[in-house]
Design a protein around this motif. Structure first.
Motif, PDB file in Angstrom:
ATOM      1  N   GLU A   2      34.386  25.628  65.633  1.00 59.46           N
ATOM      2  CA  GLU A   2      35.706  25.179  66.060  1.00 59.46           C
ATOM      3  C   GLU A   2      35.924  23.807  65.445  1.00 59.46           C
ATOM      4  N   TRP A   3      37.188  23.559  65.087  1.00 57.87           N
ATOM      5  CA  TRP A   3      37.495  22.223  64.571  1.00 57.87           C
ATOM      6  C   TRP A   3      38.726  21.712  65.286  1.00 57.87           C
ATOM      7  N   VAL A   4      39.899  21.844  64.725  1.00 62.94           N
ATOM      8  CA  VAL A   4      41.094  21.331  65.388  1.00 62.94           C
ATOM      9  C   VAL A   4      42.136  22.440  65.517  1.00 62.94           C
ATOM     10  N   GLY A   5      42.866  22.672  64.421  1.00 60.40           N
ATOM     11  CA  GLY A   5      43.928  23.658  64.443  1.00 60.40           C
ATOM     12  C   GLY A   5      44.368  23.989  63.035  1.00 60.40           C
ATOM     13  N   PRO A   6      45.430  24.759  62.870  1.00 59.27           N
ATOM     14  CA  PRO A   6      45.814  25.287  61.563  1.00 59.27           C
ATOM     15  C   PRO A   6      45.914  24.259  60.433  1.00 59.27           C
ATOM     16  N   TYR A   7      46.555  23.132  60.657  1.00 61.10           N
ATOM     17  CA  TYR A   7      46.775  22.185  59.551  1.00 61.10           C
ATOM     18  C   TYR A   7      45.456  21.675  58.981  1.00 61.10           C
ATOM     19  N   ASP A   8      44.574  21.191  59.841  1.00 67.95           N
ATOM     20  CA  ASP A   8      43.287  20.685  59.357  1.00 67.95           C
ATOM     21  C   ASP A   8      42.384  21.821  58.897  1.00 67.95           C
ATOM     22  N   ASP A   9      42.425  22.942  59.602  1.00 68.58           N
ATOM     23  CA  ASP A   9      41.572  24.075  59.240  1.00 68.58           C
ATOM     24  C   ASP A   9      41.941  24.640  57.868  1.00 68.58           C
ATOM     25  N   LEU A  10      43.229  24.629  57.564  1.00 69.84           N
ATOM     26  CA  LEU A  10      43.685  25.095  56.256  1.00 69.84           C
ATOM     27  C   LEU A  10      43.124  24.208  55.151  1.00 69.84           C
ATOM     28  N   LYS A  11      43.148  22.910  55.362  1.00 71.47           N
ATOM     29  CA  LYS A  11      42.654  21.965  54.357  1.00 71.47           C
ATOM     30  C   LYS A  11      41.158  22.149  54.120  1.00 71.47           C
TER      31      LYS A  11
END
Length: 359
Positions: free
Chosen positions: A212-221
């Motif tokens: 798990e990390w954060v959400g779509p924006y950071d995960d996409l990067k």
């Protein structure tokens, strides 16, 4: 001649000549260093440090400069608390729950499972007892905190394999920290605490099975969809996640009231800016992830029920042995109950209706 008469009749030139003018002291320039727990590639998280430093510089007319340093530049991502406590840096930008191994109460400064959403967290901090109680706790480590951002509700993470029931969690190596890790451990998971910049490689090599990390924006990067396509929700351990600025107590005490006010205003700006960026960017990023193969899946209900039950047991156990945690968590839980009663009739009902409409 008295001072008032002298000023009236002699004018400024006469005053200066008479040596009667009040002394004016130029304010000395201030130069601080801030170490972050986040890599530069995460422009929303590390960007919060840059937003803060820019605001301080602007409001001080360039007399207060804070250099920002990404994880690993001055010290490791998880070394920043020691750095601030020891005074080797004046301040840090981090997620307090990274340090719950030092004391479980650190987690309450960021998020705990089934805790507060982002608006409730800000309300507890600024209008409830949250900021007061956390500062009482942080005093033991010789620093203060300023809220400096919030990610909003997070996703549940990326899994290499599909999770059909709680039984599928057994033996899984999952990058997850804090109380969430303790809860998942009771459900058969082997929790792993890995900095954000190292997650992709661990997933790619199979060192971990999920993250798990954060959400779509950071995960996409960070590209997780390429190596673990099953994207689960909700991140029940982070209904919101607050980012803090930690400031060494002596450094803080050395500041004038004006400069303290500048730091508080800059932190508030960063706090609002981060939340706004996530809310604006996550929907677009989620669409992109789905187009790249992400498979959106809800966590199984039996897993959610077990997580809730285990969370309550862990909070009771932790409160029984940790007075700091007990005091802060009890206040947060009471605040949460009132907030959820209010949100039940307003935000939640409105949101549920809007999400069923064809817009």
């Amino acid at each position: 001649m008295d001072r008032r008469s002298l000023i009236k009749h002699a004018g400024i030139a006469g005053v200066l000549a008479a040596g009667a003018a009040p002394a004016v002291h130029a304010q000395a320039a201030i130069r601080w260093r801030m170490a972050s727990s986040f890599p530069k590639s995460l422009d929303t998280l590390f960007g919060g440090a840059e937003t803060f430093a820019k605001a301080v510089r602007t409001m001080s007319g360039g007399k207060f400069e804070i250099s920002t340093h990404a994880a690993g530049e001055l010290m490791p991502a998880f070394g920043v608390v020691d750095g601030v406590q020891q005074g080797s840096i004046e301040m840090a930008q981090t997620a307090p729950y990274y340090f719950f191994g030092k004391d479980e109460a650190f987690a309450l400064g960021t998020a705990v499972p089934f805790g507060l959403n982002s608006r409730q967290m800000s309300a507890w901090m600024y209008e409830g007892n949250g900021l007061k109680l956390m500062r009482e706790f942080y005093a033991k480590y010789s620093f203060i905190n300023l809220p400096g951002g919030n990610t909003g509700a997070q996703m549940g993470g990326w899994f290499r394999k599909e999770i059909r029931s709680q039984a599928d969690l057994k033996g899984m190596k999952f990058r997850i920290a804090g109380f969430a890790g303790k809860i998942m451990e009771r459900m058969g998971v082997v929790p792993q605490n890995i900095p954000g910049g190292e997650i992709y490689t661990a997933l790619e090599k199979g060192t971990i099975d999920a993250a798990e990390w954060v959400g779509p924006y950071d995960d996409l990067k960070l590209g997780f969809v390429k190596v673990a396509p099953n994207y689960y929700y909700p991140g029940f351990w982070e209904g919101s996640a607050q980012i803090d600025f930690f400031i060494n107590q002596k450094a803080w005490d050395s500041l004038s009231a004006e400069n303290k006010a500048i730091l508080e205003a800059a932190a508030a700006q960063s706090h609002m800016d981060m939340q706004a960026k996530y809310d604006a960017r996550n929907p677009v990023a989620l669409k992109q992830l789905v187009s790249q193969g992400a498979k959106l899946r809800a966590f199984p209900q039996d897993m959610m029920n077990a997580a809730w039950k285990n969370a309550q047991a862990i909070y009771d156990e932790t409160s029984a042995k940790n007075e700091s945690f007990k005091k802060i968590y009890a206040d947060m839980a009471k605040f949460r109950a009132d907030q959820n009663l209010w949100f039940r009739f307003t935000e939640a009902t409105f949101d549920r209706f809007m999400q069923t409409q064809k817009l």
